[in-house]
Design an enzyme around this catalytic site. Structure first.
Site, PDB file in Angstrom:
ATOM      1  N   TYR A 191      -6.978   0.199   7.455  1.00 55.43           N
ATOM      2  CA  TYR A 191      -6.851  -0.908   8.400  1.00 55.43           C
ATOM      3  C   TYR A 191      -8.160  -1.049   9.166  1.00 55.43           C
ATOM      4  O   TYR A 191      -8.679  -0.057   9.680  1.00 55.43           O
ATOM      5  CB  TYR A 191      -5.689  -0.582   9.350  1.00 55.43           C
ATOM      6  CG  TYR A 191      -5.350  -1.618  10.392  1.00 55.43           C
ATOM      7  CD1 TYR A 191      -5.587  -2.969  10.191  1.00 55.43           C
ATOM      8  CD2 TYR A 191      -4.747  -1.224  11.589  1.00 55.43           C
ATOM      9  CE1 TYR A 191      -5.255  -3.891  11.160  1.00 55.43           C
ATOM     10  CE2 TYR A 191      -4.399  -2.141  12.566  1.00 55.43           C
ATOM     11  CZ  TYR A 191      -4.667  -3.476  12.347  1.00 55.43           C
ATOM     12  OH  TYR A 191      -4.327  -4.386  13.313  1.00 55.43           O
ATOM     13  N   LYS A 224      10.399   3.296   3.654  1.00 49.81           N
ATOM     14  CA  LYS A 224      10.301   4.747   3.454  1.00 49.81           C
ATOM     15  C   LYS A 224      11.169   5.204   2.291  1.00 49.81           C
ATOM     16  O   LYS A 224      12.316   4.773   2.147  1.00 49.81           O
ATOM     17  CB  LYS A 224      10.725   5.465   4.739  1.00 49.81           C
ATOM     18  CG  LYS A 224       9.811   5.115   5.915  1.00 49.81           C
ATOM     19  CD  LYS A 224       9.106   6.283   6.495  1.00 49.81           C
ATOM     20  CE  LYS A 224       9.781   6.971   7.588  1.00 49.81           C
ATOM     21  NZ  LYS A 224       9.126   8.038   8.228  1.00 49.81           N
ATOM     22  N   CYS A 250      18.450  45.897   7.931  1.00 53.93           N
ATOM     23  CA  CYS A 250      17.558  45.669   6.803  1.00 53.93           C
ATOM     24  C   CYS A 250      18.288  45.947   5.485  1.00 53.93           C
ATOM     25  O   CYS A 250      18.874  47.014   5.324  1.00 53.93           O
ATOM     26  CB  CYS A 250      16.329  46.566   6.935  1.00 53.93           C
ATOM     27  SG  CYS A 250      15.237  46.439   5.515  1.00 53.93           S
ATOM     28  N   CYS A 307      16.427  49.228   3.883  1.00 51.46           N
ATOM     29  CA  CYS A 307      16.410  50.588   4.443  1.00 51.46           C
ATOM     30  C   CYS A 307      17.498  50.800   5.482  1.00 51.46           C
ATOM     31  O   CYS A 307      17.665  51.903   5.996  1.00 51.46           O
ATOM     32  CB  CYS A 307      15.046  50.898   5.043  1.00 51.46           C
ATOM     33  SG  CYS A 307      14.740  50.009   6.581  1.00 51.46           S
ATOM     34  N   CYS A 321      10.340  51.856   5.100  1.00 55.75           N
ATOM     35  CA  CYS A 321      11.048  50.805   4.374  1.00 55.75           C
ATOM     36  C   CYS A 321      10.250  50.463   3.111  1.00 55.75           C
ATOM     37  O   CYS A 321       9.102  49.989   3.201  1.00 55.75           O
ATOM     38  CB  CYS A 321      11.206  49.594   5.300  1.00 55.75           C
ATOM     39  SG  CYS A 321      12.051  48.210   4.547  1.00 55.75           S
ATOM     40  N   GLU A 373       0.835  -1.206   0.000  1.00 54.99           N
ATOM     41  CA  GLU A 373       0.000   0.000   0.000  1.00 54.99           C
ATOM     42  C   GLU A 373       0.862   1.245   0.000  1.00 54.99           C
ATOM     43  O   GLU A 373       2.046   1.179   0.290  1.00 54.99           O
ATOM     44  CB  GLU A 373      -0.838   0.049   1.295  1.00 54.99           C
ATOM     45  CG  GLU A 373      -1.686  -1.153   1.508  1.00 54.99           C
ATOM     46  CD  GLU A 373      -2.331  -1.162   2.894  1.00 54.99           C
ATOM     47  OE1 GLU A 373      -2.212  -0.160   3.636  1.00 54.99           O
ATOM     48  OE2 GLU A 373      -2.930  -2.187   3.216  1.00 54.99           O
ATOM     49  N   ASP A 398       1.311  10.375   4.084  1.00 56.57           N
ATOM     50  CA  ASP A 398       2.052  11.226   5.012  1.00 56.57           C
ATOM     51  C   ASP A 398       1.109  12.257   5.620  1.00 56.57           C
ATOM     52  O   ASP A 398       0.948  13.361   5.122  1.00 56.57           O
ATOM     53  CB  ASP A 398       3.197  11.919   4.255  1.00 56.57           C
ATOM     54  CG  ASP A 398       4.276  12.368   5.211  1.00 56.57           C
ATOM     55  OD1 ASP A 398       4.175  12.063   6.413  1.00 56.57           O
ATOM     56  OD2 ASP A 398       5.224  13.033   4.751  1.00 56.57           O
ATOM     57  N   CYS A 409      12.168  43.936  10.182  1.00 58.77           N
ATOM     58  CA  CYS A 409      12.611  45.320  10.044  1.00 58.77           C
ATOM     59  C   CYS A 409      11.518  46.178  10.676  1.00 58.77           C
ATOM     60  O   CYS A 409      10.359  46.124  10.251  1.00 58.77           O
ATOM     61  CB  CYS A 409      12.777  45.675   8.563  1.00 58.77           C
ATOM     62  SG  CYS A 409      12.913  47.456   8.339  1.00 58.77           S
ATOM     63  N   LYS A 438       2.153   4.622   1.699  1.00 60.01           N
ATOM     64  CA  LYS A 438       2.262   5.141   3.062  1.00 60.01           C
ATOM     65  C   LYS A 438       1.909   6.620   3.003  1.00 60.01           C
ATOM     66  O   LYS A 438       2.659   7.429   2.459  1.00 60.01           O
ATOM     67  CB  LYS A 438       3.669   4.942   3.612  1.00 60.01           C
ATOM     68  CG  LYS A 438       3.766   5.342   5.073  1.00 60.01           C
ATOM     69  CD  LYS A 438       5.085   4.927   5.670  1.00 60.01           C
ATOM     70  CE  LYS A 438       5.124   5.144   7.175  1.00 60.01           C
ATOM     71  NZ  LYS A 438       4.745   6.457   7.610  1.00 60.01           N
TER      72      LYS A 438
HETATM   73  S1  IVH Z   1      -0.958   0.483   9.033  1.00 62.63           S
HETATM   74  C1  IVH Z   1      -0.529  -1.383  13.230  1.00 62.63           C
HETATM   75  N1  IVH Z   1      -0.958   1.524   6.627  1.00 62.63           N
HETATM   76  O1  IVH Z   1       2.319   5.380   9.232  1.00 62.63           O
HETATM   77  C2  IVH Z   1      -0.319  -0.815  11.887  1.00 62.63           C
HETATM   78  N2  IVH Z   1      -0.146   2.870   8.408  1.00 62.63           N
HETATM   79  O2  IVH Z   1       4.843   5.167  10.580  1.00 62.63           O
HETATM   80  C3  IVH Z   1      -1.118   0.399  11.663  1.00 62.63           C
HETATM   81  N3  IVH Z   1       0.514   5.139   7.732  1.00 62.63           N
HETATM   82  O3  IVH Z   1       1.006   5.218  12.480  1.00 62.63           O
HETATM   83  C4  IVH Z   1      -0.675   1.240  10.586  1.00 62.63           C
HETATM   84  N4  IVH Z   1       0.001   4.929   5.582  1.00 62.63           N
HETATM   85  O4  IVH Z   1      -0.181   6.725  10.737  1.00 62.63           O
HETATM   86  C5  IVH Z   1      -0.651   1.726   7.923  1.00 62.63           C
HETATM   87  N5  IVH Z   1      -1.081   2.302   4.446  1.00 62.63           N
HETATM   88  C6  IVH Z   1      -0.784   2.512   5.732  1.00 62.63           C
HETATM   89  C7  IVH Z   1      -0.257   3.742   6.191  1.00 62.63           C
HETATM   90  C8  IVH Z   1       0.057   3.875   7.548  1.00 62.63           C
HETATM   91  C9  IVH Z   1       0.467   5.746   6.537  1.00 62.63           C
HETATM   92  C10 IVH Z   1       1.003   5.782   8.959  1.00 62.63           C
HETATM   93  C11 IVH Z   1       0.222   5.485  10.213  1.00 62.63           C
HETATM   94  C12 IVH Z   1       1.219   4.862  11.153  1.00 62.63           C
HETATM   95  C13 IVH Z   1       2.497   5.410  10.628  1.00 62.63           C
HETATM   96  C14 IVH Z   1       3.685   4.587  11.048  1.00 62.63           C
END
Ligand code: IVH
Length: 689
Positions: free
Chosen positions: A220, A306, A400, A403, A424, A107, A111, A418, A109
């Site tokens: 999840y 990551k 500055c 000025c 200015c 999946e 941010d 400033c 991740k």
């Molecule tokens: S699963 C117990 N899936 O990343 C596992 N987390 O660095 C629960 N996050 O705390 C997390 N995308 O806030 C999961 N596809 C994804 C995610 C994800 C972002 C975040 C989440 C977690 C943090 C950990």
């Protein structure tokens, strides 16, 4: 060694605070993770220096007092993470060694900031932040404002109780808009969409949350009785209930598939309209998850891979210092042109003096440049191996550049200022440009360039001078004729009917952005009332804190500001909130008391709506009250009194229905959806897995 371990611990503790409590981290995730890893390794080598309070032993907390804190029924764990494909491979191999051939789900991740949303019988019951993993803040009111989060689930297999875990994110478009507004108001900018999402979800005013345009992906499902035995099927079920599940997930059974998912995602993420910082690889089958179990912090069935932010290395040629309309100084690096994520970068932000000192950036250094969700790239580090021997630390300017005034630093603020606001040039021109801008007085035909010319030619020294201009004077400027001059004169004339809130915004008071100006205007109703208000009274208006209140007071104690205001008043600008134009007479003769906080409107907005529809807003419940408009956390005394006096209690949606023609932000359709219970459930033991 003990000293080194302790130094790392205290540095990580400080960083944790910035990250979790202030939601404003100082360094990149990568640098943080490396420091944490270093500490973990040292602690493993030196068990004699063990400490139960070490930052390696706990996850940070983002608890903020003002929200009620709630214990998670199922703890919210974190994920272990890695930046190396070898380590990821080792994770996959270990599981296959223990479990045999295994199906994984890959999946994105996201941010943002983690959230747990609980649905009971298909209705959104509560939403809680991760907090310290065991307890978090109840931010239900704010989560309800996110349009993609259904309030009621649809379909016929919705469990009686289910927790959906996911990530609240701020898409790039919302982030850019928010920061542009903050820049206009002279407010500090959010460093990235993650901080903006985390900061927004903790706002007290849910109407402001709604305006900021958050989004939320769920990834999840947790509960005692889940519909299916695999993650994939559960998320597909969740999707069918109307929850927002990413369509960029993939089931993989071989390492090659996983590796190729990662390569594709790393390339794809630059095109996504929101930030992702990696991929998450999870075991699909819940019974395998259960066998693998978890450590105190993270499950052993999932790992985050990551991505390193894309970086480029370039030489720092010089640093410019820009002076904004509020006098704030921003250092901007000039770089040797370099290619980064498909564009050529020549300039990058250095933020402020602290940032330069922290990175120890020096002229001539080879520096790393990164692009986040932000439009302007930033410098994130220095390649020390390429530093010239004779280089010397960067000396920040003391005066500055425009000025020559000595710069000041306001306590608690990162930027230098400033103080010469009246003398200015870029500050004066900046204020004129702000005054004439579209969202302020909206003087079409008068652009930035003309504003600058008006200033340099000596015709306009402040915004009040604009109203003394004669057409011939404007026509005498380069590229201007009598016709365009006449048009500008007309625009200036019609700006005299621009509503008070926009005039207030146009003045350019520090921290008074468009929204704050609206709140102030509807709370105080006239400029005189604002000018006469004490700091404490100012802070009573919605969205006005101490910082804004003190900036407003400072503005109105400045003699030259007062002189300009007097002249603008004489010219005839709107300094009072006009009689609200009547929208309807639906509430004619009706008296309403407002209490609590609301999802779709601020209290000020509700007050204005009552009046616009002919009703009366009363402060206290009495025999004369027709309705008590009750929100979240309604005052118990008011409620009791209303009950005693038989005053009808109405909700925000009841109120919306009373005033026909007022569109509701809520997706009312959601409420109408039928909720039926699941027909078939597979019980999964050990809820977490
Ligand atoms: S699963 C117990 N899936 O990343 C596992 N987390 O660095 C629960 N996050 O705390 C997390 N995308 O806030 C999961 N596809 C994804 C995610 C994800 C972002 C975040 C989440 C977690 C943090 C950990």
């Amino acid at each position: 060694m003990k000293q080194k371990i302790e130094a790392l611990r205290s540095r990580l503790n400080a960083l944790n605070y910035k990250y979790y409590v202030e939601a404003n981290p100082d360094i990149s995730d990568y640098e943080y993770d490396m420091l944490l890893k270093e500490l973990q390794e040292l602690e493993a080598q030196h068990p004699e220096y063990d400490d139960p309070n070490s930052p390696t032993k706990r996850v940070g907390s983002d608890l903020v007092n003002t929200f009620s804190s709630v214990v998670h029924k199922f703890p919210m764990l974190s994920l272990s993470n890695t930046y190396s494909l070898e380590e990821l491979r080792a994770f996959v191999d270990r599981i296959e060694r223990e479990e045999g051939p295994t199906e994984f789900v890959c999946e994105l991740k996201f941010d943002g900031t983690a959230i747990s949303i609980i649905y009971v019988n298909g209705r959104l019951e509560r939403a809680v932040t991760r907090g310290d993993g065991t307890r978090g803040d109840d931010v239900t009111t704010n989560i309800r404002t996110i349009r993609t989060v259904p309030l009621v689930l649809r379909g016929d297999n919705v469990p009686e109780y289910v927790e959906m875990r996911g990530e609240v994110i701020m898409p790039h478009a919302s982030f850019r808009r928010l920061n542009a507004e903050r820049e206009e108001a002279g407010e500090p900018l959010f460093a990235n969409p993650r901080n903006a999402a985390a900061g927004t979800i903790k706002l007290q005013n849910s109407a402001e949350v709604a305006r900021r345009g958050l989004d939320c992906f769920l990834y999840y499902m947790v509960g005692d009785k889940l519909p299916f035995a695999t993650h994939w099927e559960n998320l597909e079920a969740a999707r069918s209930w109307g929850l927002k599940i990413s369509d960029r997930m993939q089931r993989c059974t071989t390492w090659e598939e996983i590796e190729s998912y990662i390569t594709r995602t790393d390339a794809l993420r630059l095109e996504l309209p929101y930030d992702t910082d990696g991929a998450v690889i999870k075991v699909n089958d819940y019974s395998v998850r259960h066998r693998l179990g978890a450590t105190a912090k993270a499950p052993r069935w999932a790992v985050a891979y990551k991505f390193k932010a894309e970086q480029a290395l370039s030489r720092l040629l010089s640093v410019d210092f820009q002076v904004g309309r509020t006098g704030a100084i921003t250092p901007v690096a000039n770089l040797e042109p370099v290619r980064l994520s498909g564009t050529i970068v020549k300039r990058a932000s250095l933020h402020n003096a602290d940032q330069i000192a922290l990175l120890d950036v020096r002229l001539g250094d080879m520096v790393y440049v990164e692009k986040g969700g932000e439009i302007i790239p930033k410098i994130t580090g220095v390649e020390l191996s390429e530093r010239e021997d004779e280089s010397t630390p960067f000396e920040y300017i003391t005066h500055c550049p425009e000025c020559g005034s000595e710069l000041v630093r306001i306590e608690g603020e990162a930027k230098h200022y400033c103080p010469n606001s009246d003398g200015c040039a870029p500050q004066i021109v900046g204020r004129i440009i702000h005054f004439i801008s579209r969202k302020a007085m909206n003087i079409e035909g008068l652009g930035e360039e003309t504003a600058e010319l008006l200033y340099t030619s000596g015709l306009v020294r402040n915004v009040a001078d604009l109203y003394s201009l004669r057409p011939q004077q404007i026509a005498s400027l380069p590229r201007m004729g009598l016709r365009s001059a006449e048009k500008i004169m007309q625009q200036l004339e019609s700006s005299k009917s621009v509503p008070f809130a926009r005039v207030l915004f146009a003045l350019g008071i520090r921290f008074v952005g468009e929204t704050t100006a609206k709140y102030l205007a509807s709370h105080f109703r006239s400029l005189d009332a604002i000018m006469n208000a004490t700091e404490q009274e100012l802070a009573e208006a919605d969205e006005v804190g101490e910082k804004i209140a003190s900036s407003i007071r400072a503005y109105f104690t400045n003699e030259s500001n007062l002189a300009i205001i007097n002249r603008l008043r004489e010219v005839g600008l709107q300094f009072e909130e006009g009689e609200q134009s009547r929208l309807s007479s639906q509430l004619e003769g009706v008296s309403i008391v407002i209490s609590g906080s609301f999802v779709r409107h601020s209290r000020e907005e509700l007050k204005a709506l009552i009046e616009q529809h002919g009703g009366k807003n009363l402060a206290a419940v009495s025999g004369a009250t027709d309705y008590l408009l009750a929100g979240d956390k309604i005052g118990p005394a008011k409620l009791q009194k209303a009950n005693k006096l038989g005053v009808k209690i109405i909700s925000e949606s009841d109120f919306e229905q009373m005033i026909v023609g007022v569109p509701s932000v809520a997706d009312i359709g959601e409420e109408d959806r039928k909720t039926t219970h699941q027909s078939e459930k597979i019980a999964v033991q050990g809820e977490l897995f």
